[in-house]
Design a protein around this motif. Structure first.
Motif, short mmCIF file in Angstrom:
data_model
loop_
_atom_site.label_atom_id
_atom_site.label_comp_id
_atom_site.label_asym_id
_atom_site.label_seq_id
_atom_site.Cartn_x
_atom_site.Cartn_y
_atom_site.Cartn_z
N UNK A 156 19.80 20.09 14.64
CA UNK A 156 20.82 19.72 13.82
C UNK A 156 21.82 18.68 14.28
N UNK A 157 21.92 17.76 13.63
CA UNK A 157 21.52 17.64 12.13
C UNK A 157 20.34 16.80 11.84
N UNK A 158 19.56 16.31 13.15
CA UNK A 158 18.77 15.34 12.88
C UNK A 158 17.33 16.02 12.49
N UNK A 159 17.00 17.03 12.64
CA UNK A 159 15.56 17.50 12.45
C UNK A 159 15.41 17.40 10.91
N UNK A 160 16.26 18.18 10.25
CA UNK A 160 16.04 18.39 8.76
C UNK A 160 15.84 17.04 7.91
N UNK A 161 16.69 15.98 8.34
CA UNK A 161 17.04 14.76 8.18
C UNK A 161 15.60 13.86 8.10
N UNK A 162 15.02 13.91 9.27
CA UNK A 162 13.79 13.43 9.89
C UNK A 162 12.62 13.86 9.27
N UNK A 163 12.70 15.21 9.22
CA UNK A 163 11.65 15.88 8.58
C UNK A 163 11.32 15.35 7.12
N UNK A 164 12.52 15.25 6.52
CA UNK A 164 12.17 14.81 4.95
C UNK A 164 11.84 13.44 4.95
N UNK A 165 12.51 12.28 5.78
CA UNK A 165 12.41 11.13 5.75
C UNK A 165 11.02 10.79 6.11
N UNK A 166 10.61 11.32 7.32
CA UNK A 166 9.23 11.19 7.81
C UNK A 166 7.94 11.63 7.12
N UNK A 167 8.26 12.79 6.32
CA UNK A 167 7.24 13.54 5.37
C UNK A 167 7.10 12.43 4.10
N UNK A 168 8.24 11.79 3.64
CA UNK A 168 8.06 10.86 2.66
C UNK A 168 7.56 9.40 3.16
N UNK A 169 7.91 9.10 4.36
CA UNK A 169 7.27 7.93 4.78
C UNK A 169 5.66 8.14 4.92
N UNK A 170 5.12 9.27 5.41
CA UNK A 170 3.49 9.45 5.28
C UNK A 170 3.13 9.41 4.24
N UNK A 171 3.53 10.23 3.24
CA UNK A 171 2.85 10.37 1.73
C UNK A 171 3.16 9.07 0.89
N UNK A 172 4.35 8.39 1.17
CA UNK A 172 4.69 7.42 0.17
C UNK A 172 3.64 6.01 0.68
N UNK A 173 3.57 5.98 1.80
CA UNK A 173 2.92 4.75 2.19
C UNK A 173 1.43 4.87 2.04
N UNK A 174 0.88 6.16 1.94
CA UNK A 174 -0.47 6.37 1.69
C UNK A 174 -0.85 6.18 0.15
N UNK A 175 0.15 6.81 -0.58
CA UNK A 175 -0.08 6.58 -2.03
C UNK A 175 0.25 5.18 -2.44
N UNK A 176 1.11 4.47 -1.84
CA UNK A 176 1.42 3.02 -2.32
C UNK A 176 0.38 2.04 -1.89
N UNK A 177 0.02 2.36 -0.57
CA UNK A 177 -1.04 1.46 -0.33
C UNK A 177 -2.39 1.66 -0.38
N UNK A 178 -2.88 3.10 -0.50
CA UNK A 178 -4.07 3.35 -0.88
C UNK A 178 -4.37 3.47 -2.23
N UNK A 179 -3.45 4.13 -2.95
CA UNK A 179 -3.64 4.78 -4.34
C UNK A 179 -3.34 3.80 -5.26
N UNK A 180 -2.12 3.22 -4.91
CA UNK A 180 -1.58 2.14 -5.97
C UNK A 180 -2.10 0.62 -5.46
N UNK A 181 -2.85 0.48 -4.43
CA UNK A 181 -3.35 -0.90 -4.06
C UNK A 181 -2.24 -2.02 -3.78
N UNK A 182 -0.92 -1.54 -3.51
CA UNK A 182 0.21 -2.47 -3.15
C UNK A 182 -0.05 -3.16 -1.81
N UNK A 183 0.31 -4.29 -1.55
CA UNK A 183 0.11 -4.87 -0.14
C UNK A 183 0.91 -4.16 0.67
N UNK A 184 0.63 -4.59 2.11
CA UNK A 184 1.19 -3.71 3.13
C UNK A 184 2.62 -4.05 3.05
#
Length: 178
Positions: free
Chosen positions: A74-102
């Motif tokens: 506390x307080x950083x683990x919950x914050x980083x857990x959500x932030x990095x989960x979004x990072x991993x999924x969002x960049x995978x979605x945006x780059x691979x599935x939506x074909x946006x540039x890097x």
């Protein structure tokens, strides 16, 4: 999930443990400046896609916290857990599935992750009384961008370079956008 993806997820999680630990050992207190845990998570999302990126983003700060005490529970683990989960999924979605540039994918991902972190801060302050955090999540988001500017620049340089360098390797086997 296929075996290769699971193996690469383990590699990215291991990198997400080793790189920040080395940074904290060599440059104590440098994690919030250089953001070393973000790089393996972002790479996992780019290479392995949104589902695997999410798992790497969730597992990395959790395991790192349990094994090394960084980030603090506390307080950083919950914050980083959500932030990095979004990072991993969002960049995978945006780059691979939506074909946006890097670069577009990286910038949007960093914004989405920080908004998620700001939402967690909002919950922690208003529902759990953690008044030592900024009451306004926009203040947290802005301060994390300013404080992490060096790490953000490193990510914007390093991720595209690694992506370009590694395109002929594992990317072809894992179905990553070429």
């Amino acid at each position: 999930m296929e075996t290769k993806k699971i193996v690469f997820m383990g590699i990215f999680i291991a990198l997400g443990l080793v790189i920040p630990t080395a940074f904290h050992y060599l440059l104590p207190g440098s994690g919030s400046v250089f953001l070393p845990m973000h790089i393996p998570v972002l790479l996992a999302g780019v290479y392995l896609g949104p589902a695997a990126g999410f798992i790497v983003g969730a597992a990395t700060p959790l395991l790192c916290s349990l094994l090394t005490g960084m980030p603090p529970l506390l307080p950083m683990l919950p914050i980083m857990f959500v932030e990095l989960s979004i990072y991993g999924s969002a960049i995978g979605y945006l780059y691979q599935r939506r074909s946006l540039g890097i670069f577009t994918s990286l910038i949007l991902t960093m914004l989405l992750g920080r908004v998620g972190a700001g939402f967690v801060v909002l919950i922690m302050v208003h529902l759990f009384g953690m008044n030592y955090l900024p009451a306004n999540p926009l203040v947290y988001i802005w301060s994390s961008i300013i404080g992490g500017t060096v790490g953000i620049v490193i990510q914007l340089i390093l991720i595209p370079v690694l992506l370009k360098y590694l395109k002929g390797g594992i990317t072809g086997e894992l179905g990553v956008k070429q």
